[in-house]
Motif scaffolding. Structure first.
Motif, mmCIF file in Angstrom:
data_model
loop_
_atom_site.group_PDB
_atom_site.id
_atom_site.type_symbol
_atom_site.label_atom_id
_atom_site.label_comp_id
_atom_site.label_asym_id
_atom_site.label_seq_id
_atom_site.Cartn_x
_atom_site.Cartn_y
_atom_site.Cartn_z
ATOM 1 N N VAL A 2 -0.326 -1.238 28.511
ATOM 2 C CA VAL A 2 -0.563 -1.206 29.961
ATOM 3 C C VAL A 2 -1.497 -0.055 30.321
ATOM 4 O O VAL A 2 -2.413 -0.221 31.124
ATOM 5 N N ARG A 3 -1.273 1.101 29.717
ATOM 6 C CA ARG A 3 -2.138 2.255 29.993
ATOM 7 C C ARG A 3 -3.588 1.972 29.592
ATOM 8 O O ARG A 3 -4.517 2.286 30.336
ATOM 9 N N LEU A 4 -3.779 1.401 28.414
ATOM 10 C CA LEU A 4 -5.133 1.099 27.948
ATOM 11 C C LEU A 4 -5.799 0.075 28.844
ATOM 12 O O LEU A 4 -6.962 0.228 29.229
ATOM 13 N N SER A 5 -5.075 -0.961 29.173
ATOM 14 C CA SER A 5 -5.608 -2.022 30.035
ATOM 15 C C SER A 5 -5.979 -1.473 31.409
ATOM 16 O O SER A 5 -7.034 -1.812 31.950
ATOM 17 N N ALA A 6 -5.141 -0.628 31.961
ATOM 18 C CA ALA A 6 -5.409 -0.063 33.289
ATOM 19 C C ALA A 6 -6.678 0.786 33.291
ATOM 20 O O ALA A 6 -7.358 0.886 34.314
ATOM 21 N N GLN A 7 -7.016 1.377 32.152
ATOM 22 C CA GLN A 7 -8.223 2.201 32.036
ATOM 23 C C GLN A 7 -9.433 1.411 31.557
ATOM 24 O O GLN A 7 -10.515 1.973 31.384
ATOM 25 N N GLY A 8 -9.241 0.103 31.291
ATOM 26 C CA GLY A 8 -10.340 -0.723 30.806
ATOM 27 C C GLY A 8 -10.705 -0.435 29.359
ATOM 28 O O GLY A 8 -11.800 -0.757 28.915
ATOM 29 N N ILE A 9 -9.794 0.157 28.627
ATOM 30 C CA ILE A 9 -10.049 0.495 27.224
ATOM 31 C C ILE A 9 -9.769 -0.721 26.362
ATOM 32 O O ILE A 9 -8.678 -1.293 26.423
ATOM 33 N N ASP A 10 -10.756 -1.136 25.563
ATOM 34 C CA ASP A 10 -10.563 -2.307 24.706
ATOM 35 C C ASP A 10 -10.855 -2.026 23.233
ATOM 36 O O ASP A 10 -10.838 -2.911 22.397
ATOM 37 N N THR A 11 -11.126 -0.757 22.915
ATOM 38 C CA THR A 11 -11.412 -0.371 21.537
ATOM 39 C C THR A 11 -10.617 0.892 21.218
ATOM 40 O O THR A 11 -10.596 1.825 22.014
ATOM 41 N N LEU A 12 -9.981 0.896 20.038
ATOM 42 C CA LEU A 12 -9.186 2.044 19.624
ATOM 43 C C LEU A 12 -9.657 2.590 18.300
ATOM 44 O O LEU A 12 -10.079 1.848 17.435
ATOM 45 N N LEU A 13 -9.547 3.884 18.152
ATOM 46 C CA LEU A 13 -9.705 4.562 16.881
ATOM 47 C C LEU A 13 -8.380 5.272 16.658
ATOM 48 O O LEU A 13 -8.021 6.156 17.436
ATOM 49 N N MET A 14 -7.642 4.836 15.647
ATOM 50 C CA MET A 14 -6.320 5.408 15.401
ATOM 51 C C MET A 14 -6.369 6.279 14.157
ATOM 52 O O MET A 14 -6.907 5.877 13.135
ATOM 53 N N VAL A 15 -5.804 7.479 14.271
ATOM 54 C CA VAL A 15 -5.733 8.385 13.131
ATOM 55 C C VAL A 15 -4.320 8.922 13.015
ATOM 56 O O VAL A 15 -3.568 8.951 13.981
ATOM 57 N N GLY A 16 -3.953 9.322 11.824
ATOM 58 C CA GLY A 16 -2.636 9.922 11.611
ATOM 59 C C GLY A 16 -2.261 9.877 10.151
ATOM 60 O O GLY A 16 -2.991 9.337 9.322
ATOM 61 N N ILE A 17 -1.123 10.447 9.864
ATOM 62 C CA ILE A 17 -0.651 10.479 8.482
ATOM 63 C C ILE A 17 -0.303 9.070 8.011
ATOM 64 O O ILE A 17 -0.618 8.668 6.913
ATOM 65 N N ALA A 18 0.356 8.310 8.879
ATOM 66 C CA ALA A 18 0.757 6.946 8.519
ATOM 67 C C ALA A 18 0.495 6.039 9.710
ATOM 68 O O ALA A 18 1.419 5.552 10.348
ATOM 69 N N SER A 19 -0.759 5.838 10.044
ATOM 70 C CA SER A 19 -1.083 5.077 11.249
ATOM 71 C C SER A 19 -0.896 3.573 11.089
ATOM 72 O O SER A 19 -1.111 2.827 12.016
ATOM 73 N N THR A 20 -0.440 3.119 9.922
ATOM 74 C CA THR A 20 -0.166 1.688 9.736
ATOM 75 C C THR A 20 1.314 1.378 9.837
ATOM 76 O O THR A 20 1.721 0.233 9.721
ATOM 77 N N GLY A 21 2.157 2.384 10.032
ATOM 78 C CA GLY A 21 3.603 2.157 10.133
ATOM 79 C C GLY A 21 4.181 1.912 8.772
ATOM 80 O O GLY A 21 5.319 1.654 8.581
#
Length: 101
Positions: A82-101
């Motif tokens: 909802v937050r991304l949609s409200a900001q019109g964000i449609d592309t993500l760059l995800m980083v982290g130690i285990a960003s795939t779960g």
């Protein structure tokens, strides 16, 4: 890894790109964990993800949202979509130690 991630966050901020933080978090008695959830039960038995915090080295700004997840996926049961949609964000760059779960 933290210093490289901080550099990435700072570069994104410098270009006006939104930065969000996410964490898996449970309350001490783990009321969010179903008895049928094997992974959740393992986390509960180990006492994980209760007092974890975003590393200060990442420099999270007061205006940057913290998404709290109760499962490995940051989209399930959170308001991230909802937050991304409200900001019109449609592309993500995800980083982290285990960003795939």
């Amino acid at each position: 890894m933290l210093s490289n991630t901080r550099k990435l966050c700072d570069a994104a901020r410098g270009k006006g790109v939104s930065v969000y933080f996410a964490t898996i978090h449970f309350r001490p008695s783990y009321p969010e964990v179903s008895p049928l959830n094997r992974n959740g039960q393992g986390i509960k038995q180990l006492g994980r993800f209760v007092d974890d915090q975003i590393s200060p080295e990442l420099g999270q700004q007061a205006t940057e949202p913290l998404i709290i997840a109760h499962r490995a996926g940051v989209f399930f049961g959170t308001d991230l979509r909802v937050r991304l949609s409200a900001q019109g964000i449609d592309t993500l760059l995800m980083v982290g130690i285990a960003s795939t779960g």
